[in-house]
Design an enzyme around this catalytic site. Structure first.
Site, PDB file in Angstrom:
ATOM      1  N   GLY A 199       0.802  -9.301  11.361  1.00 47.78           N
ATOM      2  CA  GLY A 199       1.122  -9.119   9.948  1.00 47.78           C
ATOM      3  C   GLY A 199       1.362 -10.361   9.130  1.00 47.78           C
TER       4      GLY A 199
ATOM      5  N   GLU B 186       1.526 -10.333  17.681  1.00 47.88           N
ATOM      6  CA  GLU B 186       0.131  -9.880  17.665  1.00 47.88           C
ATOM      7  C   GLU B 186      -0.580 -10.364  16.409  1.00 47.88           C
ATOM      8  OE1 GLU B 186       0.625  -5.655  17.697  1.00 47.88           O
ATOM      9  OE2 GLU B 186       1.369  -5.601  19.740  1.00 47.88           O
ATOM     10  N   PRO B 187      -0.626 -11.658  16.184  1.00 45.63           N
ATOM     11  CA  PRO B 187      -1.247 -12.123  14.949  1.00 45.63           C
ATOM     12  C   PRO B 187      -2.778 -12.084  15.013  1.00 45.63           C
ATOM     13  CG  PRO B 187      -0.629 -13.992  16.282  1.00 45.63           C
ATOM     14  CD  PRO B 187      -0.186 -12.755  17.041  1.00 45.63           C
ATOM     15  N   GLY B 188      -3.377 -11.673  13.932  1.00 47.84           N
ATOM     16  CA  GLY B 188      -4.837 -11.707  13.837  1.00 47.84           C
ATOM     17  C   GLY B 188      -5.230 -12.560  12.645  1.00 47.84           C
ATOM     18  N   ARG B 189      -4.887 -12.054  11.470  1.00 50.18           N
ATOM     19  CA  ARG B 189      -5.257 -12.729  10.227  1.00 50.18           C
ATOM     20  C   ARG B 189      -4.725 -14.165  10.176  1.00 50.18           C
ATOM     21  NH1 ARG B 189      -6.025  -9.634   5.671  1.00 50.18           N
ATOM     22  NH2 ARG B 189      -4.704  -8.069   6.626  1.00 50.18           N
TER      23      ARG B 189
ATOM     24  N   TYR C  64     -11.218  -9.987   9.915  1.00 50.44           N
ATOM     25  CA  TYR C  64     -11.669  -8.717   9.355  1.00 50.44           C
ATOM     26  C   TYR C  64     -12.930  -8.897   8.513  1.00 50.44           C
ATOM     27  CZ  TYR C  64      -6.973  -7.668  10.909  1.00 50.44           C
ATOM     28  OH  TYR C  64      -5.835  -7.556  11.680  1.00 50.44           O
TER      29      TYR C  64
ATOM     30  N   ARG D 212     -14.228  -6.414   2.866  1.00 46.81           N
ATOM     31  CA  ARG D 212     -12.882  -6.459   2.288  1.00 46.81           C
ATOM     32  C   ARG D 212     -12.863  -6.353   0.757  1.00 46.81           C
ATOM     33  NH1 ARG D 212      -9.386  -9.892   2.675  1.00 46.81           N
ATOM     34  NH2 ARG D 212      -7.700  -8.532   3.323  1.00 46.81           N
TER      35      ARG D 212
ATOM     36  N   CYS E  65     -27.226  -0.704  -1.850  1.00 47.36           N
ATOM     37  CA  CYS E  65     -27.353   0.276  -2.936  1.00 47.36           C
ATOM     38  C   CYS E  65     -26.041   1.007  -3.209  1.00 47.36           C
ATOM     39  CB  CYS E  65     -28.437   1.272  -2.585  1.00 47.36           C
ATOM     40  SG  CYS E  65     -29.994   0.450  -2.429  1.00 47.36           S
ATOM     41  N   GLU E  66     -25.065   0.283  -3.667  1.00 48.49           N
ATOM     42  CA  GLU E  66     -23.759   0.839  -4.028  1.00 48.49           C
ATOM     43  C   GLU E  66     -23.207  -0.015  -5.153  1.00 48.49           C
ATOM     44  OE1 GLU E  66     -21.751   3.189  -2.265  1.00 48.49           O
ATOM     45  OE2 GLU E  66     -22.953   3.385  -0.451  1.00 48.49           O
TER      46      GLU E  66
HETATM   47  N1  LLP Z   1      -0.839  -5.315  15.622  1.00 46.33           N
HETATM   48  C1  LLP Z   1      -1.078  -4.074  15.158  1.00 46.33           C
HETATM   49  C2  LLP Z   1      -0.457  -2.936  15.833  1.00 46.33           C
HETATM   50  C3  LLP Z   1      -1.909  -3.891  14.048  1.00 46.33           C
HETATM   51  O1  LLP Z   1      -2.118  -2.671  13.575  1.00 46.33           O
HETATM   52  C4  LLP Z   1      -2.502  -5.017  13.429  1.00 46.33           C
HETATM   53  C5  LLP Z   1      -3.396  -4.865  12.286  1.00 46.33           C
HETATM   54  C6  LLP Z   1      -2.237  -6.297  13.964  1.00 46.33           C
HETATM   55  C7  LLP Z   1      -1.392  -6.399  15.049  1.00 46.33           C
HETATM   56  C8  LLP Z   1      -2.808  -7.545  13.384  1.00 46.33           C
HETATM   57  O2  LLP Z   1      -2.364  -7.716  12.090  1.00 46.33           O
HETATM   58  P1  LLP Z   1      -2.609  -9.105  11.322  1.00 46.33           P
HETATM   59  O3  LLP Z   1      -1.811 -10.158  12.030  1.00 46.33           O
HETATM   60  O4  LLP Z   1      -4.047  -9.400  11.379  1.00 46.33           O
HETATM   61  O5  LLP Z   1      -2.128  -8.835   9.958  1.00 46.33           O
HETATM   62  N2  LLP Z   1      -8.713  -4.626   7.815  1.00 46.33           N
HETATM   63  C9  LLP Z   1      -7.543  -5.035   7.092  1.00 46.33           C
HETATM   64  C10 LLP Z   1      -6.398  -5.341   7.999  1.00 46.33           C
HETATM   65  C11 LLP Z   1      -6.010  -4.177   8.886  1.00 46.33           C
HETATM   66  C12 LLP Z   1      -4.917  -4.537   9.831  1.00 46.33           C
HETATM   67  C13 LLP Z   1      -4.691  -3.447  10.801  1.00 46.33           C
HETATM   68  N3  LLP Z   1      -3.723  -3.749  11.805  1.00 46.33           N
HETATM   69  C14 LLP Z   1      -7.894  -6.223   6.199  1.00 46.33           C
HETATM   70  O6  LLP Z   1      -9.056  -6.607   6.166  1.00 46.33           O
HETATM   71  O7  LLP Z   1      -7.034  -6.726   5.491  1.00 46.33           O
END
Ligand code: LLP
Length: 405
Positions: A226, A260-263, A357, A299, A328-329
């Site tokens: 998050g 659990e960082p992604g972004r 993402y 996004r 086509c949208e």
């Molecule tokens: N852990 C859980 C349980 C999650 O549901 C998520 C993201 C993460 C970790 C990773 O979150 P982050 O660190 O990346 O914020 N597609 C959307 C984002 C959806 C996120 C869903 N869950 C976008 O493009 O903004």
């Protein structure tokens, strides 16, 4: 990243995702060092960018993986993440997925409902194993982010209430096939406010204390992902502050902090390159039509998300234009009212902050092939996913017998 965009485009064509692997390293190290002296594990959220090379790079740095399908678990294992660093989350796991995850003996299954817990217990019994589990609680705090990526309120489908969680832990403790060792929460994505995180940590830490009191020993305190990033002019949370509130909430608990960082790891480690096809004026409205589209980077269309867009080596007076793709949208745009100079066919635009993402949410809509991905490490470029061909796209259909038609 200082890149020779023109060279990359000549070599790999467009549309193209380019990732800066040195930046991924820096982000990882920064977050890890914020927890210096504490037991912690960064379980990278594979959903944000699941390219095998990205995961492999993170595996070498010591990261674990947060996965939401057995496919992601398999990617993580294939990329070399140790099984004891893999977590499997997700609100709806199929029996086969649970079975496979248990067979792989990964660190934790994050459970999101009582019904799921009971399925896991049955499958663990069938396999003759004990499932290490964690329960995702929904602390009911408002994360103050976009409603589509907010997950920690009771109105969202994720996790269970604190009361339900307590009941589940007691049940799990009694079950010979469940070993409840973790607690998990994730209140939303692109968080830029610290107070909801702190509030959620305190609520969940209290739960852990009450569980310890009844001899349920929680060893993993999983704070989810998050962490927000800068797309435009957001003020983001400092990792040191983030670590501080989490350490404060858990100071009397002997737990390993899971993140659990992604972004945070990927968004600003990647760009999306697209080529200008034409300019077009509809009345007062200026459109720049490019070869990248919503199927490549969803996004903007899906969330109205902002990505900074700039032209490569192009001067001249700037006026606002919508940057749109060939799909086509009407919703197919990468940016609205973007200040851009007059552009020609073959000019290149950089769409920033596209590493998370981006590719993972891409599709074949309009029979457009998925784009290529390139990594940059120490100034060198490496292809990490080939551009999908038409033949790649129809392979699974052609494999079917259509002589009945
Ligand atoms: N852990 C859980 C349980 C999650 O549901 C998520 C993201 C993460 C970790 C990773 O979150 P982050 O660190 O990346 O914020 N597609 C959307 C984002 C959806 C996120 C869903 N869950 C976008 O493009 O903004």
């Amino acid at each position: 990243m200082s890149l020779n965009i023109k060279e990359l485009v000549e070599k790999y064509n467009t549309p193209l995702y380019v990732y800066d692997f040195n930046n991924i390293t820096n982000r990882y190290e920064e977050l890890k060092s914020a927890y210096e002296g504490k037991k912690s594990l960064i379980a990278y959220a594979v959903k944000s960018n699941s390219n095998l090379a990205v995961i492999k790079h993170l595996a070498k740095l010591g990261a674990g993986a947060d996965c939401v399908s057995i496919g992601e678990v398999k990617r993580a294992l294939k990329a070399g993440i140790q099984k004891y660093k893999i977590i499997f989350s997700g609100v709806g796991k199929r029996d086969e997925e649970i079975r496979e995850a248990l067979k792989e003996d990964i660190l934790l299954l994050n459970l999101e409902s009582e019904a799921e817990m009971k399925r896991v217990a049955i499958i663990a019994e069938e396999l003759g194993v004990e499932a290490r589990i964690s329960i995702r609680v929904n602390p009911n705090v408002d994360p103050q982010t976009h409603p589509y990526i907010s997950t920690g309120l009771h109105e969202n489908k994720f996790g269970v209430s604190i009361d339900t969680a307590k009941r589940m832990y007691i049940y799990a403790k009694k079950s010979p096939h469940l070993n409840p060792i973790g607690v998990h929460f994730h209140i939303g994505s692109q968080l830029t406010e610290l107070s909801p995180i702190s509030e959620a940590c305190e609520i969940v830490a209290d739960l852990v204390r009450s569980l310890k009191a009844i001899d349920i020993d929680i060893k993993f305190f999983d704070i989810g992902g998050g962490l927000g990033v800068v797309y435009d002019n957001e003020v983001t949370i400092k990792t040191s502050e983030y670590a501080r509130v989490i350490s404060k909430a858990t100071k009397d608990l002997d737990v390993t902090i899971l993140m659990e960082p992604g972004r945070y790891m990927m968004a600003n480690s990647g760009i999306f390159l697209t080529r200008v096809l034409y300019e077009k004026q509809n009345g007062d409205k200026r459109f720049v039509i490019v070869d990248g589209a919503m199927n490549d980077l969803l996004r903007p269309s899906l969330y109205g998300a902002y990505h900074k867009i700039e032209a490569v080596q192009k001067d001249g007076e700037k006026t606002p234009a919508d940057v749109v793709g060939p799909v086509c949208e009407s919703g197919d745009f990468l940016g609205k009212d973007v200040e851009l100079p007059l552009l020609d066919n073959n000019d290149i635009l950089i769409v920033h902050s596209a590493g998370a993402y981006g590719f993972t949410m891409s599709s074949n809509y309009n029979t457009r092939g998925k784009v290529a991905e390139v990594a940059i490490l120490d100034g060198k470029d490496y292809l990490i996913r080939q551009r999908e061909s038409f033949e790649d796209q129809i392979r699974l259909e052609e494999a079917c017998d259509t002589s009945w038609l």
